[in-house]
Design a protein around this motif. Structure first.
Motif: not given
Length: 308
Positions: A252, A241, A250, A209, A248, A212
């Motif tokens: 990564g 993404c 997210r 990941p 999703a 953030e």
């Protein structure tokens, strides 16, 4: 390394050489500054870093908090360099309102027992950031500590600063960012299970990941290098993404390693982003994505001088 955090009430019991700063990214200017305090060990002074947590810019709402290095990465870097004490001074209404001269007398002199202070030309501290390099020098003469103000390093005719590094990263100029940082822009994490699409496409990947709190470069494909187990592996990475195969959202880092065999799941790796190759894009079909991934892999082979 001794870490003092989440408190305004502390007292060191040894004389120190203190480096003051925000240290976002630990660029070459920061490393020059830290080198000065590390040299003071020969005088019996403990190298000590003083920084604010959170930074004044974040505390006063002037920054979104995205950093070139997160708190834990900076701690690791300081310790590896030889820093013996790290002060993560809490930024609160109380500490932000402290008059600069009181900050020097109470924090630097009494609590940190500083005999040597190093800071950049643009250092600021105390209420409204009114404390500066000149005040450090003037009060050093009064309070008995030596002051070293470090001049800015220039690269490509421009002063090195965290803002300069951030601009490079945000625009994908990774080679230039590496010059300023003294090392490639690096993302660390534990390899986790993805959707398994890479293996189906003939390109098994290690997925971590993207933190953030870290500043992200442009989404896309990068020629990269992976550090794992004391070894370095040529690689190619996608930051983003994966819009063609997932919704999703997210962020990564998905990395294909050349010349590697083994299972990395659950292992900690470091991915160094060396050079931007192409932006992330959505393809009209999985078949089109597969063709592009093969082209990317071959481009990476050319970049790294790899042969089949």
């Amino acid at each position: 390394m001794e870490i003092i955090e989440n408190t305004l009430d502390f007292q060191l019991n040894r004389n120190t050489a203190v480096a003051m700063g925000k240290f976002d990214g630990l660029h070459v200017g920061h490393r020059k500054l830290l080198g000065r305090i590390l040299e003071q060990r020969d005088r019996g002074l403990a190298p000590c870093v003083f920084t604010f947590e959170p930074s004044p810019a974040v505390f006063f709402g002037l920054s979104d908090g995205k950093e070139l290095m997160n708190r834990w990465e900076k701690r690791r870097a300081f310790e590896e360099m030889g820093v013996e004490v790290l002060i993560e001074f809490p930024m609160t209404k109380e500490s932000a309102a402290m008059p600069p001269d009181i900050f020097i007398q109470e924090i630097l002199v009494r609590r940190l027992k500083c005999a040597y202070v190093a800071a950049g030309e643009d250092v600021s501290f105390g209420s409204r950031g009114a404390g500066d390099a000149e005040l450090l020098r003037r009060m050093g003469a009064q309070c008995g500590y030596e002051t070293q103000i470090i001049e800015k390093i220039r690269v490509h005719g421009q002063e090195v600063s965290s803002t300069y590094v951030r601009n490079c990263v945000e625009s994908g100029r990774m080679e230039e960012a590496a010059q300023l940082l003294g090392t490639p822009y690096t993302v660390r994490g534990e390899v986790c299970h993805g959707a398994g699409k890479g293996a189906i496409f003939g390109m098994p990947t290690a997925n971590i990941p993207f933190p953030e709190e870290r500043l992200s470069p442009p989404f896309g494909v990068y020629f990269s290098r992976v550090l794992y187990g004391g070894n370095s592996y040529a690689a190619i990475s996608n930051v983003g993404c994966k819009p063609t195969v997932t919704d999703a959202g997210r962020v990564g880092v998905e990395t294909y390693l050349y010349d590697f065999e083994g299972n990395l799941y659950g292992k900690g790796i470091a991915v160094q982003l060396m050079s931007f190759h192409r932006p992330e894009q959505r393809f009209e079909s999985v078949a089109a994505l597969k063709r592009q991934l093969r082209a990317d892999r071959e481009a990476g082979r050319t970049y790294w001088g790899k042969t089949e």
